[in-house]
Scaffold this motif. Sequence first.
Motif, short mmCIF file in Angstrom:
data_model
loop_
_atom_site.label_atom_id
_atom_site.label_comp_id
_atom_site.label_asym_id
_atom_site.label_seq_id
_atom_site.Cartn_x
_atom_site.Cartn_y
_atom_site.Cartn_z
N ALA A 1 0.84 -1.20 0.00
CA ALA A 1 0.00 0.00 0.00
C ALA A 1 0.87 1.25 0.00
O ALA A 1 0.55 2.23 -0.68
CB ALA A 1 -0.93 0.00 1.22
N LEU A 2 1.97 1.22 0.73
CA LEU A 2 2.89 2.36 0.74
C LEU A 2 3.49 2.57 -0.64
O LEU A 2 3.60 3.70 -1.12
CB LEU A 2 3.98 2.13 1.78
N ALA A 3 3.87 1.48 -1.31
CA ALA A 3 4.43 1.58 -2.66
C ALA A 3 3.38 2.14 -3.63
O ALA A 3 3.70 2.97 -4.48
CB ALA A 3 4.92 0.21 -3.13
N LEU A 4 2.13 1.69 -3.49
CA LEU A 4 1.07 2.20 -4.37
C LEU A 4 0.82 3.68 -4.11
O LEU A 4 0.60 4.45 -5.04
CB LEU A 4 -0.22 1.39 -4.17
N THR A 5 0.88 4.11 -2.86
CA THR A 5 0.72 5.52 -2.52
C THR A 5 1.78 6.36 -3.23
O THR A 5 1.48 7.39 -3.84
CB THR A 5 0.81 5.73 -1.00
N HIS A 6 3.01 5.91 -3.16
CA HIS A 6 4.10 6.64 -3.81
C HIS A 6 3.89 6.67 -5.32
O HIS A 6 3.99 7.74 -5.94
CB HIS A 6 5.45 5.99 -3.47
N HIS A 7 3.60 5.53 -5.91
CA HIS A 7 3.40 5.46 -7.36
C HIS A 7 2.26 6.38 -7.80
O HIS A 7 2.42 7.18 -8.73
CB HIS A 7 3.12 4.01 -7.78
N ALA A 8 1.11 6.28 -7.13
CA ALA A 8 -0.05 7.10 -7.51
C ALA A 8 0.26 8.59 -7.38
O ALA A 8 -0.11 9.40 -8.24
CB ALA A 8 -1.25 6.72 -6.66
N SER A 9 0.96 8.97 -6.31
CA SER A 9 1.25 10.39 -6.11
C SER A 9 2.24 10.92 -7.15
O SER A 9 2.21 12.11 -7.47
CB SER A 9 1.78 10.64 -4.70
N MET A 10 3.08 10.06 -7.69
CA MET A 10 4.03 10.49 -8.72
C MET A 10 3.37 10.70 -10.08
O MET A 10 3.81 11.55 -10.85
CB MET A 10 5.17 9.46 -8.86
N TRP A 11 2.34 9.93 -10.39
CA TRP A 11 1.76 9.94 -11.74
C TRP A 11 0.41 10.65 -11.84
O TRP A 11 -0.05 10.94 -12.94
CB TRP A 11 1.65 8.51 -12.26
N ALA A 12 -0.25 10.92 -10.74
CA ALA A 12 -1.56 11.58 -10.79
C ALA A 12 -1.44 13.03 -11.24
O ALA A 12 -0.51 13.73 -10.86
CB ALA A 12 -2.24 11.52 -9.42
N LYS A 13 -2.38 13.45 -12.05
CA LYS A 13 -2.43 14.86 -12.46
C LYS A 13 -3.05 15.72 -11.37
O LYS A 13 -2.78 16.92 -11.29
CB LYS A 13 -3.21 15.01 -13.77
N GLN A 14 -3.88 15.10 -10.53
CA GLN A 14 -4.52 15.83 -9.44
C GLN A 14 -4.75 14.88 -8.28
O GLN A 14 -5.09 13.71 -8.48
CB GLN A 14 -5.86 16.41 -9.90
N ILE A 15 -4.59 15.38 -7.05
CA ILE A 15 -4.87 14.60 -5.85
C ILE A 15 -5.87 15.40 -5.02
O ILE A 15 -5.63 16.57 -4.70
CB ILE A 15 -3.59 14.33 -5.02
N THR A 16 -6.99 14.76 -4.69
CA THR A 16 -8.04 15.41 -3.92
C THR A 16 -8.18 14.70 -2.58
O THR A 16 -8.30 13.48 -2.53
CB THR A 16 -9.38 15.35 -4.67
N LYS A 17 -8.18 15.48 -1.50
CA LYS A 17 -8.34 14.93 -0.15
C LYS A 17 -9.76 15.19 0.33
O LYS A 17 -10.25 16.32 0.27
CB LYS A 17 -7.34 15.57 0.80
N ILE A 18 -10.41 14.14 0.83
CA ILE A 18 -11.77 14.24 1.35
C ILE A 18 -11.75 13.67 2.76
O ILE A 18 -11.13 12.64 3.01
CB ILE A 18 -12.75 13.46 0.45
N THR A 19 -12.43 14.33 3.69
CA THR A 19 -12.42 13.88 5.08
C THR A 19 -13.82 13.77 5.67
O THR A 19 -14.78 14.34 5.14
CB THR A 19 -11.58 14.83 5.96
N GLY A 20 -13.89 13.07 6.78
CA GLY A 20 -15.13 12.97 7.56
C GLY A 20 -16.28 12.31 6.83
O GLY A 20 -16.10 11.38 6.05
N ASP A 21 -17.48 12.84 7.05
CA ASP A 21 -18.69 12.28 6.45
C ASP A 21 -18.70 12.37 4.93
O ASP A 21 -19.40 11.61 4.26
CB ASP A 21 -19.94 12.96 7.01
N ASP A 22 -17.93 13.28 4.35
CA ASP A 22 -17.88 13.42 2.90
C ASP A 22 -17.29 12.17 2.23
O ASP A 22 -17.53 11.93 1.05
CB ASP A 22 -17.07 14.65 2.50
N VAL A 23 -16.54 11.37 2.98
CA VAL A 23 -15.98 10.12 2.44
C VAL A 23 -17.12 9.19 1.98
O VAL A 23 -16.99 8.49 0.98
CB VAL A 23 -15.07 9.42 3.48
#
Length: 117
Positions: free
Chosen positions: A23-45
């Motif tokens: 999962a850590l490796a996938l996090t790194h890979h996705a963050s390197m290649w994504a054009k955009q990263i969106t963070k959602i928290t709480g009930d919005d998940v």
Amino acid sequence: MPSQANPTKRDVSPKADREGIEALALTHHASMWAKQITKITGDDVDGIELDAMEPVLEVEGLADNWWRGTDSLVAIYTGEARCLSFPRGRTALIYSGLDKWGLYGGVGDGSPRAEQS
């Protein structure tokens, strides 16, 4: 479960540890290649549409899970929020704008794996 040598230490199975590394490796890979990263928290998940996505089984966890769509990866983290009884602490990261390499990282071609005997 606490170990006998250290009653406050919790034992972690090798499988859970391996999945954490993946999962850590996938996090790194996705963050390197994504054009955009969106963070959602709480009930919005709860509002994230996962129906058209497939779970990423290689990193399936007890509380944290990944989902793969046509051009995005979604990581949903609920473990800490559940342990602390703090639902607003749930977090999701959406890695969008991924091509085939970003979605699969050269592992497989996106088609279902052949069953192994």
